[in-house]
Motif scaffolding. Structure first.
Motif: not given
Length: 274
Positions: A28-51
């Motif tokens: 449905x989407x490519x990785x470059x077409x997905x973005x996620x936002x979260x507060x800086x204290x939730x960097x570990x969650x953003x890291x999962x999306x980055x993977x």
């Protein structure tokens, strides 16, 4: 074939991760077409999306400005603040705003956004992590048939999906939303029973979990669960003895009460989110 659909998650927890994985695997989407936002204290969650190869940001407005569809995947009490923060960047034409938060009505979301903004409430559950989600959605007053078709396509990439009237959503929260926890308890208890009777725990857990997959029988055969149960219970056999023990223990009443209590909690949340 992947589309050019751009999807923005506000919140990067388990549900956002599950949905992102499903959208990618379904093309449905490519990785470059997905973005996620979260507060800086939730960097570990953003890291999962980055993977997954997706973009990340600490700024919710970045996700809104990027996306054709925004998925609000934060706790219910945070939704009002998020909507207030991004409202100036949301227009009726773009993006479509969807929310997984229980208890926050489309009407409440619409009040915090510009007139005409399209809003959809979606209720996936955690088995979406393995593409076995049981999802429903309800449209706000401005959401179109095309929005419903897009939402269905998105949610079917992580399991099954149905559109329902919004008043159903509290009961859905109590049933399929909370339901995985009920089933994990059942699996754990069955496995404990197997261990009590001498089975090694890894084998007992495996058998209990696979037995829970008999839910597929209900979906694939179309037979009522009671009929399937009767087909397993031979007269005077061991299965009917086990069923009788469950009836004596009040299993049915306990599960009915679980759905009722969870539904009432969802309704309570909906009356107190402002």
């Amino acid at each position: 074939m992947a589309t050019n659909l751009r999807i923005g998650f506000i919140g990067a927890g388990n549900m956002a991760q599950a949905m992102a994985k499903g959208f990618l695997s379904a093309g449905i989407a490519t990785p470059k077409n997905i973005i996620a936002s979260s507060p800086v204290q939730d960097q570990y969650l953003l890291d999962k999306i980055s993977e997954l190869g997706c973009e990340t940001t600490y700024n919710n407005i970045d996700a809104v400005n990027f996306a054709d569809v925004v998925v609000l995947s934060v706790k219910p009490n945070i939704i009002p603040k998020v909507l207030q923060d991004v409202s100036s960047s949301v227009c009726p034409k773009k993006p479509l705003i969807t929310s997984v938060a229980i208890g926050v009505s489309t009407e409440e979301m619409e009040r915090k956004l510009k007139p005409g903004v399209r809003v959809v409430r979606i209720l996936p559950n955690t088995p979406a992590l393995v593409n076995l989600g049981a999802s429903v959605f309800a449209r706000g007053i401005n959401a179109t048939i095309q929005d419903a078709e897009l939402t269905t396509r998105l949610l079917k990439s992580v399991g099954e999906c149905d559109e329902v009237p919004e008043p159903f959503l509290d009961a859905v929260s109590g049933l399929s939303g909370a339901g995985p926890a009920y089933m994990y308890l059942v699996i754990e208890a069955l496995a404990d029973g197997g261990v009590k009777m001498g089975l090694p725990r890894p084998l007992s857990i495996k058998l209990a979990a696979q037995t829970n997959a008999t839910a597929k029988m209900v979906l694939s055969t179309g037979k009522p669960p009671g009929q399937l149960k009767d087909e397993v219970c031979s007269p005077g056999g061991c299965t009917i003895e086990g069923v009788a023990a469950l009836e004596n223990g009040g299993l049915r009443a306990s599960l009915i009460n679980a759905v009722t209590n969870a539904t009432e909690k969802s309704n309570f949340i909906s009356r107190h989110i402002k």
